[in-house]
Design an enzyme around this catalytic site. Sequence first.
Site, PDB file in Angstrom:
ATOM      1  N   LYS A  60      38.817  37.184  38.505  1.00 24.91           N
ATOM      2  CA  LYS A  60      38.912  36.877  37.073  1.00 24.91           C
ATOM      3  C   LYS A  60      37.539  36.524  36.476  1.00 24.91           C
ATOM      4  O   LYS A  60      36.560  36.451  37.184  1.00 24.91           O
ATOM      5  CB  LYS A  60      39.922  35.750  36.845  1.00 24.91           C
ATOM      6  CG  LYS A  60      41.298  36.020  37.463  1.00 24.91           C
ATOM      7  CD  LYS A  60      41.931  37.308  36.945  1.00 24.91           C
ATOM      8  CE  LYS A  60      43.044  37.824  37.824  1.00 24.91           C
ATOM      9  NZ  LYS A  60      44.287  37.111  37.760  1.00 24.91           N
TER      10      LYS A  60
HETATM   11  C1  LIG Z   1      45.598  37.072  38.224  1.00 21.97           C
HETATM   12  C2  LIG Z   1      46.782  37.111  37.376  1.00 21.97           C
HETATM   13  C3  LIG Z   1      47.895  36.312  37.621  1.00 21.97           C
HETATM   14  C4  LIG Z   1      48.032  35.454  38.847  1.00 21.97           C
HETATM   15  O1  LIG Z   1      47.079  34.498  38.979  1.00 21.97           O
HETATM   16  P1  LIG Z   1      47.073  33.613  40.310  1.00 21.97           P
HETATM   17  O2  LIG Z   1      45.846  32.772  40.165  1.00 21.97           O
HETATM   18  O3  LIG Z   1      47.017  34.553  41.464  1.00 21.97           O
HETATM   19  O4  LIG Z   1      48.325  32.830  40.297  1.00 21.97           O
HETATM   20  C5  LIG Z   1      48.959  36.366  36.742  1.00 21.97           C
HETATM   21  N1  LIG Z   1      48.937  37.170  35.661  1.00 21.97           N
HETATM   22  C6  LIG Z   1      47.888  37.973  35.393  1.00 21.97           C
HETATM   23  C7  LIG Z   1      47.927  38.838  34.173  1.00 21.97           C
HETATM   24  C8  LIG Z   1      46.781  37.971  36.232  1.00 21.97           C
HETATM   25  O5  LIG Z   1      45.747  38.775  35.981  1.00 21.97           O
END
Ligand SMILES: *Cc1c(COP(=O)(O)O)cnc(C)c1O
Length: 280
Positions: free
Chosen positions: A70
């Site tokens: 992210k």
């Molecule tokens: C990465 C992501 C998640 C999950 O995040 P985690 O930190 O793995 O719980 C959920 N929704 C979207 C759109 C994502 O990109």
Amino acid sequence: MEDKITPGTKAIIGVDYAGQPCDWNALREIANRHNLHLVDDGCHALGAEYKGKKVGTLADMTVFSFHPVKHITTGEGGMVVTDDEGYAERMRIFRTHGITRDPSKFANQPSAISHQPIYPLFYYEMADLGYNYRITDFQCALGVSQLQKLPEFLRRRRNIAALYDEAFAGLSGITTLAVRKDSLHAYHLYVIRNDSNISGIDRTTLFTKLREKGIGVNVHYIPVHLHPFYREKFHTGPGLCPVAEADYEQIISIPMFSGMKDSYVEQVVTCLKEATNQLN
Ligand SMILES: *Cc1c(COP(=O)(O)O)cnc(C)c1O
């Protein structure tokens, strides 16, 4: 969406796919009309804006992920933001085993747990079923330093997107996703669509060719209702979401990360042109 709402519906969750905010005014209207909670999955959209308002301020609560892929990371973990005291309180309790230490929230009378007329100093209550969803202080230290770099990360992602937009503008069979004028995109992903009728190559073959050239392409996402869990438990399957299924056959996410060099952007563009016979 409104047609799918039943008496069992509790909340609307919008996903700001790829980093572009949903039409939150429209979602808010529907949520209000049916008295539903409105949740923003803003994991792709940290730093994005909708009509001049930042993601994180558009729904009742917004979730962000700090997974390493992210915009910013804490190794693992994430956050939920809200401007509602009730939701905040509920989430704090949920995060910590359902426990509260706030005397104003206690349900038991002091007489129910002691012979004294006041609560003992050690007293706490398990008020609800909760979990251990706490992020560690070490992770937060990384997150705080990452947060300072976010503006630069966003600038670079938007800059790479502009380079891609320009490079793909004249290609046939390859289109980029539309960006609404009233949104500021955060570009967690840069997704292209391949129309095989025009490009003469199907998505999966194009994908394989790009991988063979060392380009780190991906597909976001396989529609959830095609996964075995949903098929077996909720009896979903092909035909349920025809738009998502058709889009899924066309999409490829091409490399997009803040540390990406211009030379790699050019290499991606060249390989894509080559794979679709448009290198001239
Ligand atoms: C990465 C992501 C998640 C999950 O995040 P985690 O930190 O793995 O719980 C959920 N929704 C979207 C759109 C994502 O990109």
